[in-house]
Design a protein around this motif. Structure first.
Motif, PDB file in Angstrom:
ATOM      1  N   GLN A  71       0.824  -1.206   0.000  1.00 36.25           N
ATOM      2  CA  GLN A  71       0.000   0.000   0.000  1.00 36.25           C
ATOM      3  C   GLN A  71       0.854   1.250   0.000  1.00 36.25           C
ATOM      4  OE1 GLN A  71      -2.718  -0.998   3.408  1.00 36.25           O
ATOM      5  NE2 GLN A  71      -4.229   0.019   2.124  1.00 36.25           N
ATOM      6  N   LEU A  72       1.863   1.285   0.875  1.00 33.00           N
ATOM      7  CA  LEU A  72       2.725   2.462   0.962  1.00 33.00           C
ATOM      8  C   LEU A  72       3.490   2.675  -0.336  1.00 33.00           C
ATOM      9  CD1 LEU A  72       3.904   4.770   2.628  1.00 33.00           C
ATOM     10  CD2 LEU A  72       5.619   3.171   3.505  1.00 33.00           C
ATOM     11  N   GLU A  73       4.007   1.610  -0.927  1.00 36.97           N
ATOM     12  CA  GLU A  73       4.748   1.738  -2.182  1.00 36.97           C
ATOM     13  C   GLU A  73       3.841   2.248  -3.297  1.00 36.97           C
ATOM     14  OE1 GLU A  73       7.758  -0.934  -4.945  1.00 36.97           O
ATOM     15  OE2 GLU A  73       6.134  -1.909  -3.857  1.00 36.97           O
ATOM     16  N   THR A  74       2.624   1.698  -3.382  1.00 37.90           N
ATOM     17  CA  THR A  74       1.677   2.152  -4.405  1.00 37.90           C
ATOM     18  C   THR A  74       1.337   3.615  -4.224  1.00 37.90           C
ATOM     19  OG1 THR A  74       0.718  -0.060  -4.576  1.00 37.90           O
ATOM     20  CG2 THR A  74      -0.604   1.770  -5.392  1.00 37.90           C
ATOM     21  N   CYS A  75       1.077   4.017  -2.991  1.00 34.62           N
ATOM     22  CA  CYS A  75       0.709   5.405  -2.711  1.00 34.62           C
ATOM     23  C   CYS A  75       1.847   6.360  -3.048  1.00 34.62           C
ATOM     24  CB  CYS A  75       0.313   5.533  -1.242  1.00 34.62           C
ATOM     25  SG  CYS A  75      -0.361   7.141  -0.786  1.00 34.62           S
ATOM     26  N   VAL A  76       3.078   6.004  -2.659  1.00 32.34           N
ATOM     27  CA  VAL A  76       4.231   6.878  -2.906  1.00 32.34           C
ATOM     28  C   VAL A  76       4.513   7.008  -4.397  1.00 32.34           C
ATOM     29  CG1 VAL A  76       6.722   7.085  -2.590  1.00 32.34           C
ATOM     30  CG2 VAL A  76       5.276   6.508  -0.654  1.00 32.34           C
ATOM     31  N   VAL A  77       4.446   5.899  -5.133  1.00 32.64           N
ATOM     32  CA  VAL A  77       4.727   5.941  -6.568  1.00 32.64           C
ATOM     33  C   VAL A  77       3.678   6.774  -7.305  1.00 32.64           C
ATOM     34  CG1 VAL A  77       4.830   4.535  -8.656  1.00 32.64           C
ATOM     35  CG2 VAL A  77       6.015   3.779  -6.603  1.00 32.64           C
ATOM     36  N   GLU A  78       2.416   6.641  -6.929  1.00 32.25           N
ATOM     37  CA  GLU A  78       1.370   7.403  -7.612  1.00 32.25           C
ATOM     38  C   GLU A  78       1.433   8.882  -7.239  1.00 32.25           C
ATOM     39  OE1 GLU A  78      -2.365   5.506  -6.940  1.00 32.25           O
ATOM     40  OE2 GLU A  78      -1.983   4.024  -8.517  1.00 32.25           O
ATOM     41  N   ILE A  79       1.835   9.184  -6.013  1.00 30.74           N
ATOM     42  CA  ILE A  79       2.021  10.592  -5.640  1.00 30.74           C
ATOM     43  C   ILE A  79       3.206  11.184  -6.388  1.00 30.74           C
ATOM     44  CG2 ILE A  79       2.727  12.093  -3.734  1.00 30.74           C
ATOM     45  CD1 ILE A  79       0.977  10.421  -1.905  1.00 30.74           C
ATOM     46  N   GLU A  80       4.250  10.382  -6.592  1.00 33.05           N
ATOM     47  CA  GLU A  80       5.381  10.835  -7.411  1.00 33.05           C
ATOM     48  C   GLU A  80       4.922  11.187  -8.822  1.00 33.05           C
ATOM     49  OE1 GLU A  80       9.625   9.092  -9.167  1.00 33.05           O
ATOM     50  OE2 GLU A  80       8.258   7.823  -8.022  1.00 33.05           O
ATOM     51  N   ALA A  81       4.030  10.367  -9.380  1.00 33.63           N
ATOM     52  CA  ALA A  81       3.502  10.662 -10.710  1.00 33.63           C
ATOM     53  C   ALA A  81       2.692  11.949 -10.716  1.00 33.63           C
ATOM     54  CB  ALA A  81       2.645   9.493 -11.195  1.00 33.63           C
ATOM     55  N   ILE A  82       1.947  12.204  -9.644  1.00 34.75           N
ATOM     56  CA  ILE A  82       1.168  13.445  -9.553  1.00 34.75           C
ATOM     57  C   ILE A  82       2.098  14.655  -9.575  1.00 34.75           C
ATOM     58  CG2 ILE A  82      -0.256  14.827  -8.002  1.00 34.75           C
ATOM     59  CD1 ILE A  82      -1.689  12.290  -7.171  1.00 34.75           C
ATOM     60  N   LEU A  83       3.161  14.612  -8.778  1.00 32.36           N
ATOM     61  CA  LEU A  83       4.098  15.734  -8.724  1.00 32.36           C
ATOM     62  C   LEU A  83       4.797  15.950 -10.063  1.00 32.36           C
ATOM     63  CD1 LEU A  83       5.741  15.101  -5.229  1.00 32.36           C
ATOM     64  CD2 LEU A  83       3.979  16.765  -5.797  1.00 32.36           C
ATOM     65  N   ASN A  84       5.071  14.863 -10.774  1.00 34.86           N
ATOM     66  CA  ASN A  84       5.768  14.976 -12.057  1.00 34.86           C
ATOM     67  C   ASN A  84       4.825  15.239 -13.225  1.00 34.86           C
ATOM     68  OD1 ASN A  84       8.398  14.572 -11.075  1.00 34.86           O
ATOM     69  ND2 ASN A  84       8.110  12.360 -11.049  1.00 34.86           N
ATOM     70  N   SER A  85       3.541  15.419 -12.940  1.00 34.30           N
ATOM     71  CA  SER A  85       2.587  15.747 -14.008  1.00 34.30           C
ATOM     72  C   SER A  85       2.282  17.234 -14.062  1.00 34.30           C
ATOM     73  CB  SER A  85       1.276  14.980 -13.795  1.00 34.30           C
ATOM     74  OG  SER A  85       0.552  15.483 -12.672  1.00 34.30           O
ATOM     75  N   ARG A  86       2.875  18.027 -13.180  1.00 33.07           N
ATOM     76  CA  ARG A  86       2.541  19.452 -13.117  1.00 33.07           C
ATOM     77  C   ARG A  86       3.027  20.187 -14.360  1.00 33.07           C
ATOM     78  NH1 ARG A  86       7.001  18.516  -9.982  1.00 33.07           N
ATOM     79  NH2 ARG A  86       8.766  19.967 -10.193  1.00 33.07           N
ATOM     80  N   PRO A  87       2.241  21.093 -14.893  1.00 34.74           N
ATOM     81  CA  PRO A  87       2.644  21.856 -16.096  1.00 34.74           C
ATOM     82  C   PRO A  87       3.784  22.822 -15.786  1.00 34.74           C
ATOM     83  CG  PRO A  87       0.250  21.886 -15.776  1.00 34.74           C
ATOM     84  CD  PRO A  87       0.843  21.359 -14.514  1.00 34.74           C
ATOM     85  N   ILE A  88       4.711  22.941 -16.734  1.00 29.19           N
ATOM     86  CA  ILE A  88       5.847  23.851 -16.589  1.00 29.19           C
ATOM     87  C   ILE A  88       5.739  25.011 -17.568  1.00 29.19           C
ATOM     88  CG2 ILE A  88       8.340  24.077 -16.749  1.00 29.19           C
ATOM     89  CD1 ILE A  88       8.601  21.188 -15.919  1.00 29.19           C
ATOM     90  N   SER A  89       5.572  24.706 -18.836  1.00 27.95           N
ATOM     91  CA  SER A  89       5.484  25.729 -19.871  1.00 27.95           C
ATOM     92  C   SER A  89       4.797  25.127 -21.094  1.00 27.95           C
ATOM     93  CB  SER A  89       6.882  26.251 -20.251  1.00 27.95           C
ATOM     94  OG  SER A  89       7.614  25.247 -20.919  1.00 27.95           O
ATOM     95  N   PRO A  90       4.353  25.951 -22.037  1.00 24.22           N
ATOM     96  CA  PRO A  90       3.730  25.411 -23.255  1.00 24.22           C
ATOM     97  C   PRO A  90       4.726  24.632 -24.097  1.00 24.22           C
ATOM     98  CG  PRO A  90       3.194  27.743 -22.946  1.00 24.22           C
ATOM     99  CD  PRO A  90       4.277  27.417 -21.967  1.00 24.22           C
ATOM    100  N   LEU A  91       4.232  23.597 -24.754  1.00 25.95           N
ATOM    101  CA  LEU A  91       5.057  22.827 -25.682  1.00 25.95           C
ATOM    102  C   LEU A  91       5.012  23.398 -27.086  1.00 25.95           C
ATOM    103  CD1 LEU A  91       4.656  19.000 -24.892  1.00 25.95           C
ATOM    104  CD2 LEU A  91       6.772  20.306 -25.080  1.00 25.95           C
ATOM    105  N   SER A  92       3.941  24.092 -27.419  1.00 28.45           N
ATOM    106  CA  SER A  92       3.769  24.608 -28.763  1.00 28.45           C
ATOM    107  C   SER A  92       2.961  25.896 -28.703  1.00 28.45           C
ATOM    108  CB  SER A  92       3.068  23.582 -29.657  1.00 28.45           C
ATOM    109  OG  SER A  92       2.745  24.134 -30.912  1.00 28.45           O
ATOM    110  N   SER A  93       3.168  26.752 -29.690  1.00 31.56           N
ATOM    111  CA  SER A  93       2.374  27.982 -29.800  1.00 31.56           C
ATOM    112  C   SER A  93       1.096  27.765 -30.598  1.00 31.56           C
ATOM    113  CB  SER A  93       3.213  29.087 -30.457  1.00 31.56           C
ATOM    114  OG  SER A  93       3.670  28.667 -31.735  1.00 31.56           O
ATOM    115  N   ASP A  94       0.863  26.542 -31.042  1.00 35.08           N
ATOM    116  CA  ASP A  94      -0.353  26.213 -31.783  1.00 35.08           C
ATOM    117  C   ASP A  94      -1.565  26.402 -30.877  1.00 35.08           C
ATOM    118  OD1 ASP A  94      -2.406  25.200 -33.285  1.00 35.08           O
ATOM    119  OD2 ASP A  94      -1.484  23.250 -33.678  1.00 35.08           O
ATOM    120  N   PRO A  95      -2.545  27.235 -31.255  1.00 38.27           N
ATOM    121  CA  PRO A  95      -3.704  27.474 -30.380  1.00 38.27           C
ATOM    122  C   PRO A  95      -4.555  26.237 -30.150  1.00 38.27           C
ATOM    123  CG  PRO A  95      -4.043  28.471 -32.544  1.00 38.27           C
ATOM    124  CD  PRO A  95      -2.618  28.030 -32.494  1.00 38.27           C
TER     125      PRO A  95
END
Length: 237
Positions: A71-95
């Protein structure tokens, strides 16, 4: 900001080109591993801030629950994925392109995805299986952390000076708690397609395009992503 600057310098050449330049410039490639000194977490301010955010919300999401190792491993890995899914900047200027650059692109070369799950926030843990309990803790973490992250992007100081108006084509996160509270890793991205200014010339309302349609929203509901660190007009309104 390093990623944003490299992406802008390459004139939006693409994800792989940006990753190649950043890795070659800022990662150690001489065969040596360089570590920060012991008991000196301030040497790694950026990643230690992410660790602090992880610990802060994990403790409050898990509480006093007694977890198995799985349970702890599953929770930690999925929370890691949440943190690494945060937007940083646009990938393209295409509207019509609404996907942002995320830390997941540096890990697997593309955005991190997730299977849809039922809402388990209001159920008692005693009624849940071990898997459902881990998913409930993940949903609790997401609800706490993503609100704090968005509010941090959209922080407003005293109005002592005039902020630049938001521009057409800006990629932003649309604050809509009804859609994202129970959907981890679902960032409600939008593109500004029209601005509506008042008599004083200040833009307070915009029309945005999302994956589900077009809406008219107040600018306080938007968290624009940085596009050009050298352009003062790209600052968050």
């Amino acid at each position: 900001m390093i990623i944003v600057e490299a992406h802008r310098a390459l004139k939006h050449a693409g994800t792989q080109a940006t990753l190649y330049v950043v890795r070659g410039r800022y990662w150690f490639t001489d065969g040596r591993n360089t570590f920060i000194p012991p008991l000196s977490p301030h040497f790694g301010g950026l990643w230690e801030a992410a660790v602090k955010s992880f610990k802060h919300h994990l403790v409050r999401a898990v509480g006093y629950a007694v977890l198995t190792y799985e349970q702890l491993e599953t929770c930690v890995v999925e929370i890691e994925a949440i943190l690494n899914s945060r937007p940083i900047s646009p990938l393209s200027s295409d509207p019509n392109y609404l996907r942002p650059l995320t830390p997941g692109h540096f890990l697997i070369g593309g955005p991190l995805t997730n299977f849809p799950q039922e809402n388990l926030l209001e159920l008692k843990p005693a009624r849940l299986s071990l898997w459902q309990h881990a998913q409930q803790m993940r949903q609790h973490f997401w609800r706490r952390w993503h609100k704090e992250y968005i509010n941090g992007l959209n922080a407003r100081s005293k109005w002592n000076s005039t902020a630049p108006n938001i521009k057409v084509g800006t990629l932003a996160i649309l604050k809509d708690n009804s859609m994202t509270d129970t959907s981890p890793m679902l960032w409600n991205m939008c593109r500004v397609i029209e601005t509506h200014s008042g008599r004083d010339g200040i833009v307070r309302v915009v029309t945005v395009k999302t994956a589900n349609g077009m809406y008219k929203r107040c600018v306080t509901k938007l968290c624009p992503l940085p596009t050009d660190v050298s352009d003062p007009d790209s600052a968050t309104p």
